[in-house]
Enzyme design. Structure first.
Site, mmCIF file in Angstrom:
data_model
loop_
_atom_site.group_PDB
_atom_site.id
_atom_site.type_symbol
_atom_site.label_atom_id
_atom_site.label_comp_id
_atom_site.label_asym_id
_atom_site.label_seq_id
_atom_site.Cartn_x
_atom_site.Cartn_y
_atom_site.Cartn_z
ATOM 1 N N LYS A 13 -31.431 -13.223 67.614
ATOM 2 C CA LYS A 13 -32.035 -13.371 66.282
ATOM 3 C C LYS A 13 -31.796 -12.142 65.399
ATOM 4 O O LYS A 13 -31.362 -12.259 64.264
ATOM 5 C CB LYS A 13 -33.565 -13.567 66.383
ATOM 6 C CG LYS A 13 -34.010 -14.785 67.145
ATOM 7 C CD LYS A 13 -35.512 -14.917 67.110
ATOM 8 C CE LYS A 13 -36.275 -13.815 67.826
ATOM 9 N NZ LYS A 13 -36.150 -13.795 69.287
ATOM 10 N N ARG A 85 -44.353 -16.975 65.332
ATOM 11 C CA ARG A 85 -44.118 -17.001 66.775
ATOM 12 C C ARG A 85 -45.184 -17.803 67.512
ATOM 13 O O ARG A 85 -45.106 -17.937 68.726
ATOM 14 C CB ARG A 85 -44.156 -15.558 67.293
ATOM 15 C CG ARG A 85 -42.855 -15.046 67.862
ATOM 16 C CD ARG A 85 -43.083 -13.609 68.276
ATOM 17 N NE ARG A 85 -42.064 -13.059 69.120
ATOM 18 C CZ ARG A 85 -41.124 -12.217 68.684
ATOM 19 N NH1 ARG A 85 -41.047 -11.886 67.428
ATOM 20 N NH2 ARG A 85 -40.268 -11.711 69.538
ATOM 21 N N ARG A 124 -29.121 -4.053 76.575
ATOM 22 C CA ARG A 124 -29.234 -3.725 75.142
ATOM 23 C C ARG A 124 -29.672 -2.267 74.976
ATOM 24 O O ARG A 124 -30.560 -1.788 75.669
ATOM 25 C CB ARG A 124 -30.268 -4.663 74.516
ATOM 26 C CG ARG A 124 -30.542 -4.390 73.057
ATOM 27 C CD ARG A 124 -31.086 -5.605 72.381
ATOM 28 N NE ARG A 124 -32.492 -5.877 72.692
ATOM 29 C CZ ARG A 124 -33.147 -6.918 72.200
ATOM 30 N NH1 ARG A 124 -32.548 -7.779 71.401
ATOM 31 N NH2 ARG A 124 -34.416 -7.123 72.509
ATOM 32 N N ARG A 157 -35.292 0.014 74.938
ATOM 33 C CA ARG A 157 -36.686 -0.284 74.582
ATOM 34 C C ARG A 157 -37.512 -0.563 75.837
ATOM 35 O O ARG A 157 -37.048 -1.232 76.742
ATOM 36 C CB ARG A 157 -36.734 -1.526 73.665
ATOM 37 C CG ARG A 157 -36.489 -1.230 72.221
ATOM 38 C CD ARG A 157 -36.274 -2.475 71.381
ATOM 39 N NE ARG A 157 -37.170 -3.606 71.660
ATOM 40 C CZ ARG A 157 -37.073 -4.795 71.047
ATOM 41 N NH1 ARG A 157 -36.134 -4.999 70.134
ATOM 42 N NH2 ARG A 157 -37.901 -5.765 71.333
ATOM 43 N N ARG A 168 -41.935 -11.751 78.698
ATOM 44 C CA ARG A 168 -41.806 -12.156 77.292
ATOM 45 C C ARG A 168 -41.281 -13.586 77.200
ATOM 46 O O ARG A 168 -41.668 -14.349 76.318
ATOM 47 C CB ARG A 168 -40.854 -11.200 76.541
ATOM 48 C CG ARG A 168 -41.489 -9.841 76.264
ATOM 49 C CD ARG A 168 -40.464 -8.823 75.841
ATOM 50 N NE ARG A 168 -39.853 -9.119 74.546
ATOM 51 C CZ ARG A 168 -38.716 -8.581 74.118
ATOM 52 N NH1 ARG A 168 -38.058 -7.727 74.872
ATOM 53 N NH2 ARG A 168 -38.246 -8.886 72.940
#
Ligand code: AMP
Length: 215
Positions: A13, A85, A124, A157, A168
């Site tokens: 996204k 969300r 990432r 992160r 998540r």
């Protein structure tokens, strides 16, 4: 043009929203970025938000609704990444838009299977200074661990660690998947397979946006 992008964490996204915002010259609003900016202020609220994000949990609907309301009612064009969300947020957005004679042009759902997501997110790395996102495998920086644009050391992160990513994803299934059903009812929903190459996902998104708007 008012566009919503949603889908599981790691479906692309944020990456796609940045590309679209540049191509169509409109603002990219990421609720994750807004929350991370609040954490960086070091305020009491920031500490509370950090505690939730580190565990992969959502912040409260009331807080996030308040954080985005003004922007959503004042901007003529935006790409909204990461909101709504939950069903409650989707209903809230619909209510304030109806009250203000506004409407979204498209709700785009970017899909991806869990194992691809885990592989993508655990590799990432993000520049904490400019926000540029890299992937150690598919889009590595030129010098390992360093941002190409401003030479800042990249970070992983806390909520991108594997166990948090899986948590998540479970929260996404429970709380965000119902939002898809909500948008299906008003025929504004488009689905794109986010596990394709980034360039192919972008091509599909360009086609969708050109179809719903005259830009
Ligand atoms: P993102 O950068 O979009 O992956 O968001 C990072 C984290 O911020 C999420 O895992 C949530 O904890 C929190 N977050 C972002 N957007 C929302 C939202 N609309 N509602 C609740 N929590 C959110």
């Amino acid at each position: 043009m008012k566009v919503l992008l949603f889908g599981p964490p790691g479906a692309g996204k944020g990456t796609q929203a940045k590309i679209l915002a540049k191509e169509f010259n409109i603002l990219h609003i990421s609720t994750g970025d807004i929350l991370r900016d609040t954490i960086r202020t070091g305020s009491e609220l920031g500490l509370e938000i950090k505690r939730l994000l580190d565990q992969g949990e959502f912040v409260s609907d009331e807080l996030i609704n308040e954080l985005v309301k003004e922007k959503l009612l004042s901007l003529e064009s935006f790409i909204l990444d990461g909101y709504p969300r939950t069903l409650f947020q989707a209903e809230y957005l619909q209510k304030i838009f109806e009250e203000n004679d506004r409407d979204i042009d498209a709700a785009i759902f970017i899909t991806s299977p869990l194992e691809k997501i885990v592989r993508r997110i655990t590799n990432r790395r993000v520049c904490p200074n400019c926000g540029r996102v890299y992937n150690n495998i598919s889009h590595p920086p030129k010098a390992s661990g360093i941002c190409d644009d401003d030479s800042t050391p990249l970070v992983h992160r806390d909520d991108d660690k594997e166990e948090v990513v899986r948590e998540r994803y479970n929260i996404y299934l429970e709380r965000t998947a119902p939002v898809i059903e909500f948008y299906k009812k008003n025929n504004k929903i488009f689905t794109v397979d986010g596990s394709m190459y980034i360039e192919d996902v972008t091509k599909e998104l360009f086609n969708i946006l050109r179809g719903v708007s005259d830009i």
